[in-house]
Design a protein around this motif. Structure first.
Motif, PDB file in Angstrom:
ATOM      1  N   SER A  15       0.529   2.599   6.655  1.00  0.00           N
ATOM      2  CA  SER A  15       1.709   2.323   5.843  1.00  0.00           C
ATOM      3  C   SER A  15       2.774   1.594   6.657  1.00  0.00           C
ATOM      4  O   SER A  15       2.827   1.701   7.884  1.00  0.00           O
ATOM      5  CB  SER A  15       2.295   3.633   5.319  1.00  0.00           C
ATOM      6  OG  SER A  15       2.894   4.362   6.381  1.00  0.00           O
ATOM      7  N   PRO A  16       3.664   0.851   5.977  1.00  0.00           N
ATOM      8  CA  PRO A  16       4.785   0.217   6.668  1.00  0.00           C
ATOM      9  C   PRO A  16       5.680   1.229   7.381  1.00  0.00           C
ATOM     10  O   PRO A  16       6.276   0.902   8.408  1.00  0.00           O
ATOM     11  CB  PRO A  16       5.538  -0.492   5.535  1.00  0.00           C
ATOM     12  CG  PRO A  16       4.508  -0.724   4.468  1.00  0.00           C
ATOM     13  CD  PRO A  16       3.594   0.457   4.556  1.00  0.00           C
ATOM     14  N   VAL A  17       5.767   2.441   6.845  1.00  0.00           N
ATOM     15  CA  VAL A  17       6.584   3.478   7.485  1.00  0.00           C
ATOM     16  C   VAL A  17       6.020   3.805   8.868  1.00  0.00           C
ATOM     17  O   VAL A  17       6.760   3.859   9.861  1.00  0.00           O
ATOM     18  CB  VAL A  17       6.637   4.757   6.618  1.00  0.00           C
ATOM     19  CG1 VAL A  17       7.393   5.873   7.351  1.00  0.00           C
ATOM     20  CG2 VAL A  17       7.305   4.467   5.280  1.00  0.00           C
ATOM     21  N   PHE A  18       4.703   3.998   8.941  1.00  0.00           N
ATOM     22  CA  PHE A  18       4.085   4.307  10.228  1.00  0.00           C
ATOM     23  C   PHE A  18       4.197   3.138  11.186  1.00  0.00           C
ATOM     24  O   PHE A  18       4.520   3.311  12.364  1.00  0.00           O
ATOM     25  CB  PHE A  18       2.618   4.689  10.031  1.00  0.00           C
ATOM     26  CG  PHE A  18       1.888   4.958  11.317  1.00  0.00           C
ATOM     27  CD1 PHE A  18       2.087   6.138  12.012  1.00  0.00           C
ATOM     28  CD2 PHE A  18       1.008   4.020  11.841  1.00  0.00           C
ATOM     29  CE1 PHE A  18       1.429   6.388  13.214  1.00  0.00           C
ATOM     30  CE2 PHE A  18       0.340   4.264  13.032  1.00  0.00           C
ATOM     31  CZ  PHE A  18       0.555   5.447  13.719  1.00  0.00           C
ATOM     32  N   LEU A  19       3.932   1.934  10.686  1.00  0.00           N
ATOM     33  CA  LEU A  19       4.030   0.758  11.548  1.00  0.00           C
ATOM     34  C   LEU A  19       5.459   0.575  12.050  1.00  0.00           C
ATOM     35  O   LEU A  19       5.675   0.147  13.193  1.00  0.00           O
ATOM     36  CB  LEU A  19       3.568  -0.489  10.787  1.00  0.00           C
ATOM     37  CG  LEU A  19       2.084  -0.502  10.373  1.00  0.00           C
ATOM     38  CD1 LEU A  19       1.777  -1.749   9.563  1.00  0.00           C
ATOM     39  CD2 LEU A  19       1.175  -0.416  11.597  1.00  0.00           C
ATOM     40  N   THR A  82      -3.031   6.926   5.178  1.00  0.00           N
ATOM     41  CA  THR A  82      -2.130   5.807   5.476  1.00  0.00           C
ATOM     42  C   THR A  82      -1.188   6.123   6.632  1.00  0.00           C
ATOM     43  O   THR A  82      -0.384   5.268   7.015  1.00  0.00           O
ATOM     44  CB  THR A  82      -1.287   5.453   4.250  1.00  0.00           C
ATOM     45  OG1 THR A  82      -0.403   6.546   3.934  1.00  0.00           O
ATOM     46  CG2 THR A  82      -2.167   5.149   3.045  1.00  0.00           C
ATOM     47  N   LEU A  83      -1.239   7.344   7.160  1.00  0.00           N
ATOM     48  CA  LEU A  83      -0.381   7.792   8.256  1.00  0.00           C
ATOM     49  C   LEU A  83       1.102   7.794   7.864  1.00  0.00           C
ATOM     50  O   LEU A  83       1.979   7.761   8.727  1.00  0.00           O
ATOM     51  CB  LEU A  83      -0.576   6.915   9.504  1.00  0.00           C
ATOM     52  CG  LEU A  83      -1.959   7.023  10.136  1.00  0.00           C
ATOM     53  CD1 LEU A  83      -2.564   5.635  10.286  1.00  0.00           C
ATOM     54  CD2 LEU A  83      -1.885   7.692  11.508  1.00  0.00           C
ATOM     55  N   ASN A  84       1.367   7.848   6.587  1.00  0.00           N
ATOM     56  CA  ASN A  84       2.746   7.870   6.095  1.00  0.00           C
ATOM     57  C   ASN A  84       3.248   9.308   6.052  1.00  0.00           C
ATOM     58  O   ASN A  84       2.774  10.101   5.237  1.00  0.00           O
ATOM     59  CB  ASN A  84       2.813   7.248   4.694  1.00  0.00           C
ATOM     60  CG  ASN A  84       4.237   7.113   4.184  1.00  0.00           C
ATOM     61  OD1 ASN A  84       5.181   7.646   4.765  1.00  0.00           O
ATOM     62  ND2 ASN A  84       4.397   6.416   3.077  1.00  0.00           N
TER      63      ASN A  84
END
Length: 268
Positions: A15-19, A82-84
Motif C-alpha cells: 500500500s502507499p501507506v506502507f511505502l 498490502t502491509l497497510n
C-alpha cells in the motif's frame, strides 16, 4: 476451491501507506547518518518510530502470508497482504499502543491485529507456523539491523546512526521475546495451542484477553524485570551490540529530554 494463487493482484500490492513509512524511515535514517546537529535527536526519533511501525507491518504480514498459504484466502480481501496498518483489526492495539510504549518505556510491545479464520486452516503444524511467523520476522529484522556489528563493519558508521540502529534492534528483540512467551493471547501460546487438549485450551481461553497485561504486570516485579533485561542485553551482546549503544540510542530518541553529547558515546 480457492487457493493462494487466486488472491487478486491488488490485494498483494504494498500500500502507499506502507511505502510512505519506508520512505520516511529512509529519509530520517539519511538525516541521522549525515548528523546535522540541529536535527539529530528528532531524526533519530522519526527513524526509530517509522522503523518500528514498518516492523509491526512486517510482523502482521508474516502472520497473514503464512495463513494464506495455510488455507485462509480471506486475508487477501481483508487487505492484510498490502502491509497497510490501517487495515488491521485493532489499529489501536497494533500501532498506537506499541508506539506509545516505545516512547514511554523503550520497550517493544507486541501488537495483535490480523484476524485469521482458523477454520480454513488444516493441520496443527500450519496453525503453529502461522503464530510463529510474526516473532520470527522480528528476529530476522533484528539480525538485519545488527548486521554492521556481526559483520564487523561498524567502523565508520556515525555514532548517532549506530545508536539508533542498536535501539531499534533492542525493540525487535524485546518484541520477539515477549511475543514468544507461552502465555494465552501471545504468539508463543498460539504455537503450542494446536497441540493442547480441548480441555486445556478451554481453561486457557478466558485468560487470552489479559495475557499481555499479565506479562507486563510481571515485569513490574524487580527480580523478573532484571532477568528480562539481562536476557535482552545478553542476546544483543551475542550480536556485538553493547549496552552503552542501546542506552545512548534511547537517549537520542528522547530528544525532548536533551540529547547526549556524542563525544561521550564512544566504541563499546
Amino acid at each position: 476451491m480457492t487457493s493462494a494463487a487466486s488472491v487478486h493482484r491488488d490485494h498483494r500490492r504494498p500500500s502507499p501507506v506502507f511505502l510512505g513509512l519506508v520512505a520516511v524511515m529512509g529519509l530520517s535514517g539519511w538525516l541521522v547518518w549525515s548528523e546535522p546537529a540541529s536535527l539529530t535527536g528528532f531524526a533519530v526519533f522519526v527513524f526509530v518510530v517509522s522503523g518500528w511501525i514498518v516492523s509491526l507491518c512486517l510482523h502482521e504480514y508474516a502472520h497473514a502470508r503464512t495463513a494464506l498459504h495455510g488455507g485462509d484466502v480471506s486475508v487477501g480481501a481483508k487487505g492484510y497482504l498490502t502491509l497497510n496498518p490501517l487495515k488491521y483489526t485493532h489499529a489501536l492495539l497494533s500501532v498506537v499502543l506499541p508506539v506509545i510504549f516505545v516512547i514511554m518505556g523503550g520497550i517493544g510491545l507486541p501488537g495483535g491485529a490480523v484476524f485469521i479464520e482458523r477454520g480454513r486452516v488444516r493441520g496443527r503444524w500450519r496453525h503453529s507456523l502461522i503464530s510463529a511467523a510474526g516473532p520470527l520476522t522480528n528476529v530476522l529484522f533484528a539480525l538485519v539491523l545488527t548486521a554492521p556489528w556481526w559483520l564487523d563493519a561498524v567502523d565508520g558508521v556515525p555514532v548517532p546512526f549506530r545508536c539508533a540502529l542498536a535501539f531499534l534492534a533492542l525493540l525487535q528483540v524485546t518484541a520477539a521475546l515477549l511475543n514468544s512467551l507461552p502465555v494465552p493471547g501471545l504468539d508463543g501460546y498460539g504455537v503450542l495451542e494446536p497441540w493442547l487438549s480441548p480441555r486445556a485450551r478451554g481453561q486457557a481461553e478466558p485468560f487470552a484477553p489479559y495475557g499481555l497485561l499479565i506479562v507486563f504486570g510481571c515485569l513490574w516485579i524487580p527480580e523478573v524485570n532484571g532477568v528480562f533485561w539481562d536476557g535482552i542485553d545478553a542476546v544483543l551482546r551475542s550480536l556485538g551490540v553493547s549496552e552503552a549503544e542501546t542506552y545512548f540510542g534511547l537517549e537520542f530518541f528522547r530528544f525532548w529530554s536533551g540529547e547526549p553529547d556524542p563525544l561521550y558515546v564512544g566504541p563499546p
